[in-house]
Design an enzyme around this catalytic site. Sequence first.
Site, PDB file in Angstrom:
ATOM      1  N   ARG A   1       0.868  -1.004  -0.105  1.00  0.00           N
ATOM      2  CA  ARG A   1       0.061  -0.052   0.048  1.00  0.00           C
ATOM      3  C   ARG A   1       0.776   1.307   0.016  1.00  0.00           C
ATOM      4  NH1 ARG A   1      -3.432   2.331   5.137  1.00  0.00           N
ATOM      5  NH2 ARG A   1      -1.510   3.371   5.120  1.00  0.00           N
TER       6      ARG A   1
ATOM      7  N   TYR B   1      -2.334  11.588   7.253  1.00  0.00           N
ATOM      8  CA  TYR B   1      -2.201  10.187   7.380  1.00  0.00           C
ATOM      9  C   TYR B   1      -1.433   9.364   6.373  1.00  0.00           C
ATOM     10  CZ  TYR B   1      -4.194   5.604   6.931  1.00  0.00           C
ATOM     11  OH  TYR B   1      -4.244   4.119   6.696  1.00  0.00           O
TER      12      TYR B   1
ATOM     13  N   ASP C   1      -5.196   3.894  -0.173  1.00  0.00           N
ATOM     14  CA  ASP C   1      -5.953   4.155   0.579  1.00  0.00           C
ATOM     15  C   ASP C   1      -6.421   5.479   0.736  1.00  0.00           C
ATOM     16  OD1 ASP C   1      -7.864   4.559   2.994  1.00  0.00           O
ATOM     17  OD2 ASP C   1      -6.440   3.709   4.258  1.00  0.00           O
TER      18      ASP C   1
ATOM     19  N   HIS D   1      -9.183   6.967   2.397  1.00  0.00           N
ATOM     20  CA  HIS D   1      -9.465   7.249   3.782  1.00  0.00           C
ATOM     21  C   HIS D   1     -10.752   7.937   3.991  1.00  0.00           C
ATOM     22  CE1 HIS D   1      -7.920   7.042   7.822  1.00  0.00           C
ATOM     23  NE2 HIS D   1      -7.436   5.875   7.413  1.00  0.00           N
TER      24      HIS D   1
ATOM     25  N   GLU E   1      -9.048   1.579  -1.792  1.00  0.00           N
ATOM     26  CA  GLU E   1      -9.771   1.607  -0.382  1.00  0.00           C
ATOM     27  C   GLU E   1     -10.225   2.705   0.099  1.00  0.00           C
ATOM     28  OE1 GLU E   1      -7.994   0.608   3.746  1.00  0.00           O
ATOM     29  OE2 GLU E   1      -6.799   0.098   2.242  1.00  0.00           O
TER      30      GLU E   1
ATOM     31  N   GLU F   1     -13.367  -1.200   6.896  1.00  0.00           N
ATOM     32  CA  GLU F   1     -12.411  -1.546   8.063  1.00  0.00           C
ATOM     33  C   GLU F   1     -13.294  -0.989   9.343  1.00  0.00           C
ATOM     34  OE1 GLU F   1      -9.402   1.822   8.322  1.00  0.00           O
ATOM     35  OE2 GLU F   1      -8.936   0.830   6.676  1.00  0.00           O
TER      36      GLU F   1
ATOM     37  N   ARG G   1     -13.561  -5.408   3.795  1.00  0.00           N
ATOM     38  CA  ARG G   1     -12.387  -5.482   4.633  1.00  0.00           C
ATOM     39  C   ARG G   1     -12.662  -5.516   6.226  1.00  0.00           C
ATOM     40  NH1 ARG G   1      -8.984  -1.475   5.044  1.00  0.00           N
ATOM     41  NH2 ARG G   1      -7.494  -2.985   5.358  1.00  0.00           N
TER      42      ARG G   1
ATOM     43  N   GLU H   1      -3.953  -7.363   5.158  1.00  0.00           N
ATOM     44  CA  GLU H   1      -3.142  -6.161   5.670  1.00  0.00           C
ATOM     45  C   GLU H   1      -2.379  -6.684   6.829  1.00  0.00           C
ATOM     46  OE1 GLU H   1      -3.301  -1.520   6.844  1.00  0.00           O
ATOM     47  OE2 GLU H   1      -5.231  -2.780   7.141  1.00  0.00           O
TER      48      GLU H   1
ATOM     49  N   TRP I   1     -11.266  12.075   8.372  1.00  0.00           N
ATOM     50  CA  TRP I   1     -10.015  11.795   8.452  1.00  0.00           C
ATOM     51  C   TRP I   1      -9.875  10.234   8.228  1.00  0.00           C
ATOM     52  CZ3 TRP I   1      -7.300   8.032  11.432  1.00  0.00           C
ATOM     53  CH2 TRP I   1      -6.194   7.962  11.104  1.00  0.00           C
TER      54      TRP I   1
END
Length: 402
Positions: free
Chosen positions: A147, A159, A210, A212, A236, A262, A283, A339, A402
Amino acid sequence: MKIQDIKVIVTCPGRNFVTVKIVTDEGLTGIGDATLNGRELAVVAYLEEHVIPCLLGRDPARIEDVWQYLYRGAYWRRGPVTMAAIAGIDTALWDIKAKAAGMPLYDLLGGASREHVLCYGHAQGTTIEETVEAVGRRQAEGYRAIRSQSGIPGLPNVYGTGAFSLSTSAATDALPREEAWDTAKYLVHTPKLFAALRDAYGFDLHLLHDAHHRLTPIEAARLGKDLEPHRLFWLEDAVAAEHQESFRLIRRHTVTPLAVGEVFNTIWDARLLIEEQLVDYIRTTAVHAGGPTALRRIMDFAAVYGVRTGCHGAMDMSPVCLGANLHLDLWAPNFGIQEYSGYTDATHEVFPHAWSFADGLLHPGDRPGHGVEIDETLAARYPYERAYLPVNRLADGTLWHW
């Protein structure tokens, strides 16, 4: 056999972890991860005040009944605190059952579907050049899937881009860090990162990214389309996870594979996405989705619709969660990837485990149970430290995802 005692252990060997330990009257024990990053003590209170008193004296072999009791029996059900608490109990009960059977958990689930588990690591930098170098280091460590995240010109570290991308606040940093975000700059910059990575490493290396949850549906669609020439393994968390219908629009405009889940806590969070085949990878992870009992249901449901698994495995979930995930990964016929962001040396010592990493692959090990234990004496040397994840704001001060 009866549940004789249940204790909750909180330790911080680099990150805060909440561990449930169940002790039976026949001497068998099992542990489970109940960590909710940034809200750890909320789960501790839920367990100690509301869950544990209800389970003492019960039969630990009745895992399904205990799960239904904790889920259906709570009128105010679902949500991250409730499901992390259930996960801690459920994972510990599966650990006990597999130990009592004298077999690794994956055998109890039905046996292995593969010899090993493909995983991906993380590579990041404050610039594209730094990220390209970081990917090379990960490849040298044996990773076959990586990633990749890069800092954005004109923005400070956010991030996944630099040394301050993970918040582990102590007394000197006791409140959430606020980060700055600019979607327009990100959308221009990110395709350049993957063009550079493909120029450097070709197409034999799996690359993931990602977003996010920061994009609107049309922005996510545009990014997916711009990334198509670079053949990502997945994009992602393109939009806020609450917006399942948004993936219909994204799907219409790009063939870049999509992954999400996630922050999902139940199968209901993923139902529409899976039924309409709006994502390619789900995920969800054991600690956030209610333990192996619930995660297996999600995996089975996804398999019906050709959606693969890609369990979340950040370092804020303990090695216990990773161990449980790996047993499910090895079993799941629709497994995709796992992951693996790694742990501090202290975390490895506090949680001795049978799972192993080599050549970009993971294996849960063959020890009875899920193969992870906790050294309580060592855990006590690392007391809890209040910590938060960061929050995001746009340039005008608007609070953002975030």
